[in-house]
Write a protein that holds these residues in place. Sequence first.
Motif, short mmCIF file in Angstrom:
data_model
loop_
_atom_site.label_atom_id
_atom_site.label_comp_id
_atom_site.label_asym_id
_atom_site.label_seq_id
_atom_site.Cartn_x
_atom_site.Cartn_y
_atom_site.Cartn_z
N LEU A 90 0.92 50.66 34.90
CA LEU A 90 0.87 51.18 33.89
C LEU A 90 2.31 51.09 32.56
O LEU A 90 1.98 50.80 31.35
CB LEU A 90 0.80 52.57 34.15
CG LEU A 90 0.03 53.27 34.66
CD1 LEU A 90 0.41 54.59 35.65
CD2 LEU A 90 -1.70 53.03 34.46
N ASP A 91 3.65 50.55 33.07
CA ASP A 91 4.40 51.17 31.99
C ASP A 91 3.84 48.46 31.28
O ASP A 91 3.78 49.10 30.18
CB ASP A 91 5.36 49.62 33.07
CG ASP A 91 6.84 49.93 31.91
OD1 ASP A 91 7.42 51.03 31.02
OD2 ASP A 91 7.10 48.35 32.15
N GLN A 92 3.60 48.05 32.08
CA GLN A 92 3.62 47.25 30.74
C GLN A 92 1.91 46.98 30.23
O GLN A 92 2.20 46.60 28.71
CB GLN A 92 2.53 45.92 32.08
CG GLN A 92 3.00 44.34 31.52
CD GLN A 92 3.65 44.21 31.60
OE1 GLN A 92 5.12 43.64 31.33
NE2 GLN A 92 3.39 43.28 29.90
N MET A 93 1.79 48.05 30.35
CA MET A 93 0.04 48.25 30.05
C MET A 93 0.35 48.99 28.74
O MET A 93 0.02 49.04 27.24
CB MET A 93 -0.88 48.44 31.26
CG MET A 93 -1.74 48.36 31.70
SD MET A 93 -3.02 49.28 32.83
CE MET A 93 -3.79 49.97 32.00
N LYS A 94 1.51 49.91 28.63
CA LYS A 94 1.90 50.80 27.70
C LYS A 94 2.13 49.78 26.49
O LYS A 94 2.20 49.81 25.02
CB LYS A 94 3.13 51.82 28.13
CG LYS A 94 2.45 52.97 28.46
CD LYS A 94 3.19 54.27 29.35
CE LYS A 94 2.51 55.04 30.19
NZ LYS A 94 3.44 56.30 30.53
#
Length: 511
Positions: free
Chosen positions: A246-250
Amino acid sequence: MRIATKIISGYAILIALMAAVLVYQVASIHHMQSINKNLSGLNFSAARTSIQLMRDRDLVEEYTKKSFIVGDPDYVEKLREFKEGFASSLQDMQYLGRSEREQVEINRLVQFWEEFSQALARELAVLTPGTMPSELDQHLERLRAQVQTVHQVSLRTIEAEVGKAADTGAKAEWISWSAAAIALVVSFLVSFFIVRSISEPLHHLTEGTRAVAEGKFYYRLDASRNDEFALLAKDFNTMTARLNELDQMKKDFVSHVSHELKGPLASMQETTHMLLEEIPGSLTEKQKRLLDLNLLSSKRLSSMLENLLDMSRLEAGVMEYELTTQELVVLIQTVVSQLEPQALEKTIRVEPDLPAKPLIVECDGDRIIQVLSNLLGNAIKFSPPGSVIKVRAFSVAALPETMPASWREKVTEDGDSAGFALVAVSDSGPGVPDAHKEKIFEKFHQVKQGKKISGQGVGLGLAICRTIMEAHRGAIWVEDNSNHGSGSVFWLLLRLGSSQEGVTHRTSSPL
């Protein structure tokens, strides 16, 4: 053995021991209450009554002698009154005496009193003034001695009850100390074995949670144990893997949206500006009005997009703050001058009340302007036409008393602090209900008050303001505008004075 079983077994023993001690303590307290009740309700009353008997006996003796020596009828009448008083006290003493020894001595006193009363009645019948019958002297002396005896017996009864209470208390104290010592030893042993079995995995879990809080989503725990911590470690590893995704997606989302949406929107606004400047050709008034509406809508869309991007940056922890020495009054004046045309369109007057003395604060000037613009912009949106919005700024030495407790816990007063700067934006709009005064600073929360107001956003502005103020170790809250009977006062708090300049801080505080 599973950790839950160890904890339950150990503390079950401890709870059982404590329950047994509690039962004994309750029984001891009940017994002592019973003793104290006897002491306070009966024995002390008996002692007081015995003292009254001595006083009444002395009065009876005094007026007996006066009656026989003087022979005055008034003295005889007084004697009868004091006899009745002594008889009444004696009757009370018969009821109050509880011990066997007290009853024996009281009964003997009753017998002596009856004998005295009979002898007194005989002598009064043949009263000869000037002489005191010797028989009456003997009876009075016996009464004196017996009243003293009753009093001493009452005192000894009180001493016995007090001793009994002291013995019971001492025994209860000894048992309590013994039980406390045993409980302490058991607690130490239980705690020692439990801590021994969970300290190491708990230490690793603490390290893991700290790593996740710092944004290190690649951290993994050892899941090879055969207990609850192994299950927890597996779930933790699954969580961190998902958080990493999720962090990478954000981060990808922020980068993509920044370039893909802001560019076309800026082009649209520039095109509209060129049309309004009549560079391609002249426009009719109706066309200008439609283009103005289009430009206003694009600005709203741009503002909403900026809020979404700021939210994504804040949640992803990529928002930077450049804290430098700023003059807060200048920042406020900048915001007022920028939004004053918008206020004039609604015939709203903005009245700044700013100090002549500079208010020096350490902040990111652009971010504080963003917060002030949001507060003043909201005040303009929600205030009725023709109203007045006041913007005040001043310094205080300590945290204001009206500051909510949730913020007071976060903002501490440092010993070296020069104080705080406060900014208040007051409007006369519909106000904020008490139930929403904290919630309006949450993402996407809006107060539903009738129809939607033109220009109202999606509920991100105040949430971003809150996060910005947290990063500045400041505060933001709302109160009712009591001066106008309606409306709100939004307060902004920043720290005054600091020696560092131009220091860049990064924050990953989530909204």
